[in-house]
Design a protein around this motif. Structure first.
Motif, PDB file in Angstrom:
ATOM      1  N   SER A  11      29.450  39.721  38.691  1.00 15.12           N
ATOM      2  CA  SER A  11      29.768  40.624  39.794  1.00 15.12           C
ATOM      3  C   SER A  11      29.383  42.040  39.409  1.00 15.12           C
ATOM      4  O   SER A  11      29.527  42.442  38.252  1.00 15.12           O
ATOM      5  N   ILE A  12      28.908  42.773  40.395  1.00 16.31           N
ATOM      6  CA  ILE A  12      28.503  44.163  40.174  1.00 16.31           C
ATOM      7  C   ILE A  12      29.585  45.082  40.732  1.00 16.31           C
ATOM      8  O   ILE A  12      30.051  44.900  41.857  1.00 16.31           O
ATOM      9  N   PHE A  13      29.967  46.059  39.928  1.00 12.51           N
ATOM     10  CA  PHE A  13      30.958  47.064  40.312  1.00 12.51           C
ATOM     11  C   PHE A  13      30.228  48.401  40.450  1.00 12.51           C
ATOM     12  O   PHE A  13      29.583  48.848  39.512  1.00 12.51           O
ATOM     13  N   ILE A  14      30.361  49.025  41.619  1.00 11.66           N
ATOM     14  CA  ILE A  14      29.675  50.285  41.892  1.00 11.66           C
ATOM     15  C   ILE A  14      30.680  51.429  41.810  1.00 11.66           C
ATOM     16  O   ILE A  14      31.803  51.319  42.302  1.00 11.66           O
ATOM     17  N   THR A  42      27.934  48.744  37.068  1.00  4.59           N
ATOM     18  CA  THR A  42      28.095  47.933  35.874  1.00  4.59           C
ATOM     19  C   THR A  42      28.262  46.489  36.324  1.00  4.59           C
ATOM     20  O   THR A  42      28.742  46.224  37.419  1.00  4.59           O
ATOM     21  N   CYS A  43      27.844  45.577  35.489  1.00  4.67           N
ATOM     22  CA  CYS A  43      27.894  44.158  35.836  1.00  4.67           C
ATOM     23  C   CYS A  43      28.828  43.445  34.868  1.00  4.67           C
ATOM     24  O   CYS A  43      28.761  43.660  33.655  1.00  4.67           O
ATOM     25  N   VAL A  44      29.703  42.613  35.413  1.00  5.18           N
ATOM     26  CA  VAL A  44      30.622  41.838  34.587  1.00  5.18           C
ATOM     27  C   VAL A  44      30.271  40.359  34.738  1.00  5.18           C
ATOM     28  O   VAL A  44      30.114  39.864  35.849  1.00  5.18           O
ATOM     29  N   PHE A  45      30.114  39.695  33.612  1.00  7.16           N
ATOM     30  CA  PHE A  45      29.891  38.254  33.582  1.00  7.16           C
ATOM     31  C   PHE A  45      31.231  37.615  33.253  1.00  7.16           C
ATOM     32  O   PHE A  45      31.950  38.102  32.377  1.00  7.16           O
ATOM     33  N   GLN A  54      39.073  31.847  28.949  1.00  5.84           N
ATOM     34  CA  GLN A  54      38.147  32.642  29.753  1.00  5.84           C
ATOM     35  C   GLN A  54      37.370  33.594  28.858  1.00  5.84           C
ATOM     36  O   GLN A  54      37.791  33.909  27.749  1.00  5.84           O
ATOM     37  N   LEU A  55      36.218  34.026  29.366  1.00  3.10           N
ATOM     38  CA  LEU A  55      35.400  35.011  28.657  1.00  3.10           C
ATOM     39  C   LEU A  55      34.753  35.921  29.688  1.00  3.10           C
ATOM     40  O   LEU A  55      34.012  35.454  30.552  1.00  3.10           O
ATOM     41  N   PHE A  56      35.065  37.211  29.615  1.00  2.00           N
ATOM     42  CA  PHE A  56      34.467  38.215  30.482  1.00  2.00           C
ATOM     43  C   PHE A  56      33.747  39.226  29.600  1.00  2.00           C
ATOM     44  O   PHE A  56      34.292  39.675  28.602  1.00  2.00           O
ATOM     45  N   THR A  57      32.521  39.570  29.977  1.00  2.00           N
ATOM     46  CA  THR A  57      31.720  40.515  29.215  1.00  2.00           C
ATOM     47  C   THR A  57      31.008  41.444  30.184  1.00  2.00           C
ATOM     48  O   THR A  57      30.503  41.010  31.211  1.00  2.00           O
ATOM     49  N   GLN A  58      30.953  42.717  29.822  1.00  2.00           N
ATOM     50  CA  GLN A  58      30.367  43.731  30.695  1.00  2.00           C
ATOM     51  C   GLN A  58      28.981  44.122  30.195  1.00  2.00           C
ATOM     52  O   GLN A  58      28.759  44.289  28.996  1.00  2.00           O
TER      53      GLN A  58
END
Length: 172
Positions: A11-14, A42-45, A54-58
């Motif tokens: 997802s992209i956060f503006i 910025t984009c979060v995977f 879970q795994l979230f990476t920016q």
């Protein structure tokens, strides 16, 4: 050791204000929303496993190179994986990504969500909740404030979603 089932998305956060909720404003007055006018993003995977991990990476961008880097992080954390993906071009059109899938086919199996079916991917709920919590009617004076807030949120938030219910949706 068996395979871990994962669902993954990006997802992209503006960096700008997002107004989704109703707000109280004195009668006859217009609401004031502070806008940055920034186009920085910025984009979060993110990935959720069937066992609740879970795994979230920016990242700064969403391209084949950042996706490949994220795949390697998933492999490092979960080892043997059955990975459900949408059909974003970075997932299936990239030659380097397809070569990675082929090279690791004994430990990485890819399943594709049906086209235009985000309801099967539980990570979509993580994005919706995160954007509601972090962006709606909020102002971040500097882009790094937003990036840091997003990083902390997805590093510490536990989503407790049953990905099986999403994967089997509409299967009755």
């Amino acid at each position: 050791m068996g395979f871990t089932v994962l669902v993954e998305d990006e997802s992209i956060f503006i960096h700008d204000a997002l107004v989704r909720r109703r707000m109280w404003v004195p009668e006859g007055k217009l609401p004031i929303v502070i806008m940055t006018g920034s186009h920085q993003k910025t984009c979060v995977f993110g990935a959720l496993s069937i066992d609740g991990r879970q795994l979230f990476t920016q990242y700064d961008t969403f391209d084949r190179f950042t996706f490949l880097d994220y795949l390697k992080k998933l492999q490092n954390k979960f080892h043997k994986v059955i990975l459900f993906l949408d059909r974003a071009a970075q997932h299936y059109r990239s030659i380097i990504v397809r070569k990675y899938f082929e090279k690791n086919k004994d430990i990485l199996r890819v399943e594709w969500f049906p086209k235009g079916s985000p309801e099967f991917n539980a990570v979509e709920k993580c994005w919706r909740q995160g954007k509601d919590d972090l962006l709606v009617s909020k102002h971040y004076p500097k882009f790094h404030n937003l990036r840091n807030t997003i990083a902390k949120y997805y590093r510490t938030k536990r989503f407790h979603l049953d990905i099986t219910k999403h994967l089997l949706r509409n299967m009755r």
